[in-house]
Design an enzyme around this catalytic site. Structure first.
Site, PDB file in Angstrom:
ATOM      1  N   HIS A 142      23.465   2.283   8.133  1.00  0.00           N
ATOM      2  CA  HIS A 142      23.286   1.139   9.035  1.00  0.00           C
ATOM      3  C   HIS A 142      23.756   1.483  10.435  1.00  0.00           C
ATOM      4  CE1 HIS A 142      27.571  -0.227   9.122  1.00  0.00           C
ATOM      5  NE2 HIS A 142      27.600   0.213   7.878  1.00  0.00           N
ATOM      6  N   ASP A 144      24.592  -0.856  12.902  1.00  0.00           N
ATOM      7  CA  ASP A 144      25.499  -1.795  13.554  1.00  0.00           C
ATOM      8  C   ASP A 144      26.950  -1.492  13.206  1.00  0.00           C
ATOM      9  OD1 ASP A 144      25.032  -2.702  10.873  1.00  0.00           O
ATOM     10  OD2 ASP A 144      25.813  -4.677  11.404  1.00  0.00           O
ATOM     11  N   GLU A 209      24.150  -4.772   8.713  1.00  0.00           N
ATOM     12  CA  GLU A 209      24.914  -4.633   7.467  1.00  0.00           C
ATOM     13  C   GLU A 209      26.273  -5.299   7.553  1.00  0.00           C
ATOM     14  OE1 GLU A 209      27.801  -2.780   4.661  1.00  0.00           O
ATOM     15  OE2 GLU A 209      27.821  -2.823   6.849  1.00  0.00           O
TER      16      GLU A 209
END
Length: 522
Positions: A142, A144, A209
Site C-alpha cells: 500500500h 498510503d 490501507e
C-alpha cells in the site's frame, strides 16, 4: 478394628493414587522428552529436490544501486497520508502515481504487463504467464502512510528521506513503501533482462490501507471477482525478520503471517440528567463510565494462548532454543498455560496471548461547572484467533455489568482464517524457500499478525493469504512502526528488491517437491 481397617483402605488408596500420578508424570515427561529430541518441523522440503529453473541473477550495478535508492527516497518524500476514510492527501497520491510511471518505465510500457488505475489512486497490474494451466498468485502493498510530525521527536523530518548512518528515515520506510517500490523495482529489473513469467501474477497497490482499504483494496477485489479470478496465494505486508527480538532464540527468525487477529471498535456511553456542579449527584455520567472502563482494564480477556496458530510458531522455532526452553517449546500441548502466563507480563507478547483491550478515546463535558449529561469512551480490541467477535462483545457486557452503560459495536470483524503452512502448502513453502535462498542462516516459522492489512479483503479469492516482507527488526524497532523515527537500512531495502526478484522466479515452478517429511503434525 473397624477404624483400623478404614485407615488401611485409605492408606492403600493414597499409595495407589500417588503411584498412578507418578506413573502419569513419568509417561508425560518421557513423551515430552522424545518429542523434544525428535521434533524438527523444518526438515522435509529442505532435504527435497526442488524443480530446476533457469534463474536470472540480480547483479545490481553501482549505478542501479544509486538509482533504486533515489527512487525509494523520492517515494518517502511524497506525504501520501491517510487521516481518515474521508480525508486522504489526494494531491500527494496523484503525485505518487506519476512517480511510479517515471521510476519504472519498463513495467508501465511492457507488453507483458497490463496496468490499470482503480478508484483513482490504487494500482492493479496483471502479468499473464506462459502456462495458463498454472493458478496465478498476487503480491500486495500500500502507498498510503499514517500521519507524522517532526515535533514528535524525529531525528530527521518524517518526509525528508534523510540518510543517517546507513538508514533512510521517513514515514513509510517500513510501512509499506519499501514493498511498493521493492516489488516494482524487482519486476523492472526482470523485464529489462528478458524475463517472461511461466505462472501469471497480479500486483495490487492500495491507496487507503491505513484507513481500512475500503476505497482501494475493496475495489481491486471487486474488479478481480468480476473477472472470475482465483489465486494460488496472496502475499502482503505483515510480519518480518526478527533479530534479537525473541529472547533465548539462537539467531534471527523470519515469521510469515498465516493469519491476523480480528478487530472490534466498541463505544461505551452513559446518559444522565444535567445539573449544576454545586449540587452533584452521588454518581455522574463520567464517574459511571470511568468505573466501567476501570473494570474492563482490570479484567482482561481470557488467556487463549496455545489454542490458535501461535502453537505452530513455537514448534517451528523450538530447535533453535537451548534447554529448558527447547523442552517447553517442543511440547506446547503440555506447557501452553505456563508459557501464556509468562508472556502476558509484557505488552508486546501479551498481544499473542489473548484478545487485547485498549481504551483509546474518552469524551465528556461541556463546561467546568456543569454536570456532564453524556460521556462516551471508545475501546479498540484485537481479537485472538480462537475468539470470535460475538464472544468478545458478550464478554464486554458481562464485565461492564451495568445497565446504565450502553455498549455498541461501531465496527468489527472476526479473526482471519488460518492459511496452510504444511509441506504441501505452495505459497508458504515458496516464500520460505525464497527467504532461505537470500538468508540461509534464518529460521522460518508461521506467525500471527496482531494488526490488520489489506489482505483481509481477499479471502474470497484464495484460501491462502500470507503476510511478510523481509524487513529486519532489531530490539526497539517495533516501536518505530507507526511511531517515531521509522527507518530502514539501505542494505535492507536492496535485500527487499532481491527478495522479490527471486520470488517472482521461484513462483514459476509447477509444483512443490515430494517432501521427505518429518512425520510430525503441524
Amino acid at each position: 478394628m473397624t477404624g483400623q481397617s478404614t485407615k488401611m483402605r485409605v492408606w492403600k488408596f493414597v499409595k495407589v493414587a500417588c503411584l498412578s500420578l507418578t506413573l502419569v508424570l513419568i509417561v508425560l515427561l518421557l513423551v515430552a522428552a522424545i518429542r523434544t529430541l525428535s521434533l524438527d518441523v523444518n526438515a522435509g522440503l529442505q532435504l527435497a529436490q526442488w524443480e530446476k529453473t533457469n534463474h536470472i541473477a540480480p547483479d545490481i550495478s553501482q549505478q542501479q544501486r544509486e538509482q533504486l535508492l533515489e527512487h525509494f527516497r523520492e517515494a518517502i518524500r511524497i506525504p501520501t497520508v491517510s487521516f481518515s476514510e474521508t480525508d486522504l492527501n489526494t494531491t500527494a497520491l496523484a503525485e505518487f502515481n506519476l512517480l511510479l510511471e517515471r521510476a519504472f518505465p519498463v513495467v508501465f510500457s511492457s507488453d507483458l504487463v497490463k496496468h490499470e488505475v482503480v478508484a483513482n489512486y490504487s494500482h492493479l497490474f496483471w502479468a499473464p504467464g506462459s502456462d495458463p494451466a498454472l493458478t496465478p498468485y498476487m503480491l500486495l502493498a500500500h502507498v498510503d502512510v499514517v500521519p507524522a510530525t517532526e515535533s514528535d521527536g524525529w531525528d530527521a523530518p518524517p518526509f525528508s528521506a534523510k540518510e543517517i548512518d546507513g538508514f533512510v528515515y521517513g514515514r513509510g520506510t517500513i510501512d509499506n513503501k519499501q514493498s511498493v517500490m521493492g516489488i516494482l523495482q524487482a519486476l523492472e529489473y526482470l523485464l529489462e533482462r528478458g524475463y517472461r513469467p511461466r505462472r501469471g501474477f497480479y500486483i495490487g497497490l492500495g491507496h487507503d490501507e491505513e484507513v481500512s482499504g475500503l476505497g482501494g483494496a475493496v475495489n481491486i477485489v471487486k474488479v478481480l471477482k468480476s473477472r472470475g479470478v482465483q489465486l494460488a496465494f496472496v502475499l502482503d505486508e505483515g510480519l518480518a525478520v526478527l533479530d534479537g527480538v525473541i529472547s533465548g532464540l539462537d539467531g534471527p527468525a523470519a515469521l510469515i503471517g498465516i493469519s491476523e487477529k480480528g478487530m472490534a471498535n466498541v463505544k461505551l456511553s452513559v446518559t444522565t440528567a444535567p445539573g449544576h456542579s454545586s449540587m452533584p449527584p452521588s454518581e455522574t455520567s463520567i464517574g459511571i463510565l470511568a468505573a466501567a472502563v476501570t473494570r474492563l482494564e482490570g479484567n482482561p480477556m481470557p488467556r487463549m494462548f496455545g489454542y490458535g496458530p501461535e502453537r505452530g510458531t513455537f514448534e517451528h522455532l523450538a530447535h533453535k532454543f537451548g534447554l529448558p526452553l527447547k523442552f517447553i517449546m517442543s511440547n506446547m500441548w503440555l506447557f501452553s498455560p505456563l508459557l501464556g502466563r509468562v508472556m502476558e507480563r509484557r505488552p508486546e507478547t501479551n498481544a499473542f496471548v489473548r484478545t487485547t483491550t485498549a481504551v483509546t478515546m474518552f469524551n465528556s463535558g461541556v463546561k467546568i461547572n456543569i454536570i456532564a449529561p453524556y460521556a462516551e469512551a471508545f475501546v479498540n480490541l484485537r481479537i485472538h484467533s480462537a475468539h470470535t467477535l460475538q464472544e468478545v462483545l458478550e464478554q464486554i457486557r458481562s464485565t461492564v455489568a451495568d445497565g446504565r452503560v450502553k455498549v455498541e459495536l461501531v465496527q468489527g470483524f472476526d479473526p482471519l482464517p488460518v492459511s496452510s503452512y504444511d509441506e504441501a502448502s505452495f505459497g508458504f513453502q515458496i516464500i520460505k524457500k525464497t527467504v532461505l535462498d537470500l538468508f540461509p542462516q534464518l529460521s522460518v516459522a508461521p506467525g500471527v499478525c496482531v494488526g490488520n492489512t489489506d489482505s483481509r479483503h481477499y479471502t474470497q479469492l484464495t484460501k491462502d493469504i500470507y503476510r511478510f516482507a523481509p524487513t529486519w527488526f532489531k530490539p526497539g524497532d517495533a516501536q518505530r512502526f507507526h511511531g517515531v523515527n521509522e527507518r530502514i537500512s539501505v542494505k535492507n531495502y536492496e535485500e527487499l528488491v532481491t527478495f522479490y526478484f527471486r520470488l517472482f522466479q521461484n513462483c514459476d515452478i509447477t509444483k512443490l517437491p515430494e517432501p521427505h517429511g518429518s512425520g510430525h503434525e503441524l
